[in-house]
Design an enzyme around this catalytic site. Structure first.
Site, PDB file in Angstrom:
ATOM      1  N   ALA A 140      36.375  33.917  42.054  1.00 13.44           N
ATOM      2  CA  ALA A 140      37.360  32.807  41.587  1.00 13.44           C
ATOM      3  C   ALA A 140      38.318  32.778  40.310  1.00 13.44           C
ATOM      4  O   ALA A 140      37.520  33.695  40.077  1.00 13.44           O
ATOM      5  CB  ALA A 140      36.264  31.752  41.245  1.00 13.44           C
ATOM      6  N   CYS A 141      39.195  33.020  40.060  1.00 14.08           N
ATOM      7  CA  CYS A 141      40.238  33.240  38.879  1.00 14.08           C
ATOM      8  C   CYS A 141      40.629  31.898  38.446  1.00 14.08           C
ATOM      9  O   CYS A 141      40.337  30.627  39.119  1.00 14.08           O
ATOM     10  CB  CYS A 141      40.869  34.115  39.456  1.00 14.08           C
ATOM     11  SG  CYS A 141      42.683  33.061  40.357  1.00 14.08           S
ATOM     12  N   PRO A 142      41.055  31.604  37.156  1.00 15.83           N
ATOM     13  CA  PRO A 142      41.655  30.579  36.943  1.00 15.83           C
ATOM     14  C   PRO A 142      42.372  29.357  37.670  1.00 15.83           C
ATOM     15  O   PRO A 142      42.089  28.259  37.056  1.00 15.83           O
ATOM     16  CB  PRO A 142      41.731  30.807  35.239  1.00 15.83           C
ATOM     17  CG  PRO A 142      41.100  32.815  34.665  1.00 15.83           C
ATOM     18  CD  PRO A 142      41.314  33.123  36.002  1.00 15.83           C
TER      19      PRO A 142
END
Length: 487
Positions: free
Chosen positions: A8-10
């Protein structure tokens, strides 16, 4: 062995899926099995209970709070950033193998995950790492609101001109046959979406810190920040405050009869009361004064000051190509959109233009001088054209990972050039994303294209020169051995 992973990334656009692919390839190469859940914008299939139960270890490669962490209770866990997963997936798989062969308490890499609260980060992450993860979680949930609202507002100006903000409320007057009425409708919907920015930011920062019970206090604190005109800065403070208050309340031991209603009633109630009171009575006005000073400074930027700011933000965007420094610059630009000032719109244009430079420059360099790049980089050049045009700076990561000391300085130079030129030309942008596909919504579009083109050429030439300088000694040394092999 069998592993499960979450990435998960921003933004949930590129890093999330690149990390997942890297982990899958590394596990296959090691003869292991892995199932990855990508918590990105495109959604994913949630890990099944059977997959989690059968897993020997868990890999969490995330820059934001992982949803439903409690699923992995009592499993050995290896935590990393998405950038680590992209650059060294094999190393993470090796760590997971080591963690699976030892007790969770006996290794620093593997830590048992408490079932509650699900939104917390691991205790061993370090304060700076946890703070960045909390803030990035808030930013990741804000971006869809910014994108939808910004594009609608930009479309309304394109259809109805900049005075469309003075149009009457569409609930009082709306003519389906009038283009101006549709422009006014788009503007008012976009403005409504923008009103959620600060509450959503605060709410999900709090969520990352203390899970669902902190959502209501976070949203309330964010709404209070809007009411006292504390803006984006107020939202950051309110979110951190709400998360801290609820996390502190969660540590209080209560009778079992009351424990059931704590997360649903007591924690949201007390958290909202405390955070709302502090924001309205104590913290709101000082933060609003700081925001007013910052806005005034931005609006007063001209000449060399504006050029320097554009160059700084442009360089930050290219420095880690979607990583924390990149997100700081992007968040700064997005936060300014809520003020609506001309300088804020110029900053947004400079940041997006600079973010397009690295993938486009590397694609150009790999096309013009393909011998300077390896086969994998040449293959990455084709999608980099589209990624760059779409303002997905992560398209440059394969090149930077292969040769960071030559690629990164060259990209920073080119992006800083574009940022400075964009500010000098006075290009504006109300949309926070979209790349060249939102060019009709850009103020001074031809000059904006020129700024991007100059930055791309500067970066491409710089990286080609850097690679030639670095290759010269190696080529000379390798010539005899190649001849010997041929003989």
């Amino acid at each position: 062995m069998k592993f499960v992973a979450v990435t998960a990334c921003p933004t949930g656009i590129a890093h999330t899926y690149m990390a997942a692919e890297a982990l899958e390839q590394a596990a296959t190469a090691a003869g292991d099995e892995i199932v990855v859940e990508t918590q990105g914008s495109a959604g994913s299939t949630t890990l099944s209970t059977a997959d989690i139960e059968e897993a020997d270890a868990v890999v969490l490669a995330a820059d934001v709070g992982v949803q439903d962490r409690g699923r992995f209770a009592n499993k050995p866990v290896v935590e990393a950033t998405v950038k680590q997963a992209v650059n060294d997936a094999a190393g993470l798989i090796e760590q997971a193998r080591g963690a699976a062969g030892s007790e969770p308490e006996a290794t620093a890499a593997a830590q048992p995950v408490p079932p509650e609260p699900a939104g917390r980060t691991a205790a061993g992450s370090g304060m700076a790492g946890r703070l960045r993860q909390w803030l990035m979680t808030g930013v990741s949930y804000v971006i869809p609101f910014v994108a939808a609202g910004g594009l609608l507002i930009a479309l309304s100006f394109a259809l109805g001109g900049y005075r469309i903000t003075e149009a009457p409320d569409v609930t009082e007057y709306f003519d389906p046959a009038s283009l101006l009425s549709w422009a006014a409708l788009a503007n008012q919907i976009g403005s409504a979406a923008f009103e959620f920015l600060v509450p959503v930011l605060a709410g999900f920062i709090a969520f990352a810190m203390a899970d669902r019970p902190a959502l209501a206090p976070g949203f309330v604190g964010g709404a209070a920040a809007v009411a006292v005109e504390a803006g984006f800065l107020g939202g950051l403070v309110a979110g951190l405050l709400a998360g801290a208050v609820v996390a502190a309340l969660q540590r209080i031991r209560v009778p079992r009869a009351v424990a059931g209603i704590m997360p649903v009633v007591v924690l949201p109630l007390l958290g909202s009361l405390v955070v709302g009171a502090l924001m309205f009575v104590l913290l709101g006005k000082p933060i609003a004064a700081a925001m007013s000073t910052l806005t005034g400074w931005l609006n007063g930027l001209t000449g060399a000051g504006a050029l320097l700011l554009g160059a700084l933000l442009g360089g930050m965007i290219a420095f880690d190509m979607g990583g924390p420094v990149n997100k700081v610059a992007y968040t700064f630009a997005v936060g300014g959109l809520s003020t609506g000032s001309e300088t804020a719109l110029e900053i947004m244009a400079a940041v997006m233009g600079a973010g397009m430079v690295p993938p486009l420059a590397l694609a150009l360099a790999a096309t013009v001088r393909s011998k300077l790049f390896g086969p994998a980089e040449q293959e990455s050049a084709r999608p980099a054209w589209l990624l760059g045009a779409s303002f997905i700076t992560e398209g440059a990561i394969p090149f930077a990972a292969a040769d960071p000391l030559r690629v990164i300085p060259a990209m920073v130079t080119g992006s800083a050039t574009t940022g400075a030129l964009s500010m000098m030309f006075g290009a504006t942008l109300r949309a926070p994303h979209g790349g060249l596909f939102v060019l009709p919504l850009v103020g001074q579009p031809l000059l904006y294209m020129l700024a991007i083109a100059v930055g791309v050429v500067v970066a491409a030439v710089a990286v080609m020169l850097a690679k030639q300088i670095g290759r010269a000694p190696a080529t000379a040394e390798s010539a005899p051995s190649e001849a010997a092999v041929a003989a």
